[in-house]
Design a protein around this motif. Structure first.
Motif, PDB file in Angstrom:
ATOM      1  N   THR A  70      40.410  37.627  42.557  1.00  0.00           N
ATOM      2  CA  THR A  70      41.634  38.408  42.769  1.00  0.00           C
ATOM      3  C   THR A  70      41.835  39.410  41.650  1.00  0.00           C
ATOM      4  N   TYR A  73      39.406  42.382  42.107  1.00  0.00           N
ATOM      5  CA  TYR A  73      39.807  43.279  43.197  1.00  0.00           C
ATOM      6  C   TYR A  73      41.052  44.064  42.808  1.00  0.00           C
ATOM      7  N   VAL A  98      40.053  43.226  52.675  1.00  0.00           N
ATOM      8  CA  VAL A  98      39.185  42.622  51.659  1.00  0.00           C
ATOM      9  C   VAL A  98      38.003  41.949  52.334  1.00  0.00           C
ATOM     10  N   THR A 100      34.810  39.450  51.705  1.00  0.00           N
ATOM     11  CA  THR A 100      34.405  38.439  50.721  1.00  0.00           C
ATOM     12  C   THR A 100      33.545  37.366  51.378  1.00  0.00           C
ATOM     13  N   VAL A 168      34.864  41.838  47.344  1.00  0.00           N
ATOM     14  CA  VAL A 168      34.889  41.146  46.057  1.00  0.00           C
ATOM     15  C   VAL A 168      34.287  39.760  46.200  1.00  0.00           C
ATOM     16  N   ALA A 206      33.614  43.765  42.168  1.00  0.00           N
ATOM     17  CA  ALA A 206      34.497  44.279  43.221  1.00  0.00           C
ATOM     18  C   ALA A 206      34.289  45.781  43.349  1.00  0.00           C
ATOM     19  N   VAL A 208      36.258  49.105  45.536  1.00  0.00           N
ATOM     20  CA  VAL A 208      37.425  49.460  46.353  1.00  0.00           C
ATOM     21  C   VAL A 208      37.422  50.961  46.634  1.00  0.00           C
ATOM     22  N   ALA A 312      31.021  41.783  47.877  1.00  0.00           N
ATOM     23  CA  ALA A 312      31.331  43.024  47.164  1.00  0.00           C
ATOM     24  C   ALA A 312      30.199  44.037  47.238  1.00  0.00           C
TER      25      ALA A 312
END
Length: 381
Positions: A70, A73, A98, A100, A168, A206, A208, A312
């Motif tokens: 967490t 990310y 997300v 994973t 992630v 991670a 994004v 990820a």
């Protein structure tokens, strides 16, 4: 069809805790492989991995009590939102997706009774005060691409004005032991496409992306970094772990992504390979690329740098691909000394290649025959 743009990016890896550091070290050939310290590997044959030493938060208070997945990310999302110049007011219709494999293996806030893979999306959405859609994709090593694809659908359907999308995974004893039992890991280095490759190297991190409809991004003065043009998702159902040696599903995923992007095979200048360093996966992916594009197609894998970061992986590779489009450099494949003659593609080795391209295709594959491809385009193309 409404075009989707990328306006912000964030990344956390073993070779860099932000996009700038990651990109610099990627081109420099920095290797994130080191001895595992976060859990006991004394009884394991393999004792190395690509571990993230530190996560860099904007606000220490936000990270109190959250697990490492967490935290990674959230850190990447904060960087991406900052680059996209999104304010709290503008985040009213921001959703999150997300991808994973393992979810959150670490602790969560004491005031939370949430468990399961979705805890990462829920905690990040709450901490960033997001009110848009929340998705968790658990498509193993292709989950990052699946999350990006789902986010694209949410934007085109009008369910959100902006999506935080990525993947992630944190290193865990469970994942490490599982891959060790499959004898799928190398005990020294990851060598994608090399004739002497021995297996993958587990990593963590991670990646994004901030995704928006082009008209919305331009209306608020945002500068697109790149376009997300299409995706392709297929499944072979050939074997629980092994890829289909005929690579039919892998090729179909790439063709579906190109069809959505309204591009041809000739438009693609480079393919970001899944490139795990395992004998079967590299051979199958190389076959798919050679059969579809021909043996001239340029490709490389960054897993020699950062290891296989599971859910990820494809999100981090998407971040790298956007920078390839922006800066005109293609990273090399670390530890590749002698190309496997059965891998009939042009794998970039020894040093980065200076080459400008307008379109990149990025692949990710997973256990169970799950295939995914996304197409990214240079801003202004």
């Amino acid at each position: 069809m409404e075009r989707i743009v990328i306006t912000g990016m964030g990344v956390v890896t073993s070779i860099g805790g932000n996009t700038h550091e990651f990109w610099h070290n990627l081109l420099a050939g920095t290797q994130g492989t080191r001895e595992i310290t976060s859990f006991d590997v004394s009884e394991h044959t393999v004792k190395r991995g690509c571990e993230v030493n530190r996560v860099f938060p904007y606000s220490e208070a936000m990270y109190e009590g959250v697990g490492k997945a967490t935290a990674m990310y959230l850190s990447a999302a904060e960087d991406a939102l900052y680059q996209a110049r999104l304010t709290q007011r503008e985040q009213a219709r921001v959703g999150i997706c997300v991808g994973t494999t393992m979810g959150e293996p670490g602790s969560v806030r004491k005031d939370s009774d949430r468990q399961g893979p979705h805890v990462i999306a829920d905690l990040v959405a709450d901490l960033l005060r997001l009110s848009g859609p929340r998705w968790t994709m658990t498509n193993a090593c292709a989950a990052g691409n699946f999350a990006i694809a789902q986010a694209m659908d949410e934007l085109r359907s009008g369910n959100a004005d902006c999506m935080i999308a990525g993947g992630v995974d944190a290193l865990s004893w469970t994942a490490f032991t599982g891959f060790g039992s499959l004898r799928a890991m190398s005990d020294d280095w990851c060598r994608p496409f090399d004739v002497n490759r021995k297996g993958l190297m587990l990593g963590e991190g991670a990646g994004v992306l901030i995704l928006e409809r082009e008209r919305d991004a331009r209306a608020r003065g945002a500068i697109p970094l790149a376009y997300l043009l299409g995706y392709g998702l297929t499944c072979d159902a050939y074997h629980i772990t092994q890829p289909d040696p005929a690579a039919v599903g892998a090729m179909r995923a790439m063709l579906e992504a190109l069809r959505m992007a309204e591009l041809t095979l000739e438009d693609i200048g480079y393919v970001s390979a899944h490139g795990t360093g395992t004998p079967a996966n590299d051979r199958t992916e190389a076959k798919a690329l050679a059969d579809l594009f021909g043996e001239h197609m340029l490709t490389s894998s960054i897993k020699g740098h950062i290891g296989h970061t599971l859910g990820a992986a494809s999100a981090i590779e998407a971040v790298a691909s956007v920078n390839m489009l922006r800066y005109g450099w293609l990273p090399h494949t670390l530890n590749l000394e002698q190309l496997d003659p059965e891998c009939r593609v042009r794998v970039i080795a020894r040093q980065p290649l200076r080459k400008k391209t307008n379109y990149i295709l990025s692949n990710a594959y997973a256990f169970g025959g799950i295939n995914s491809s996304i197409v990214l385009g240079k801003a202004g193309s």
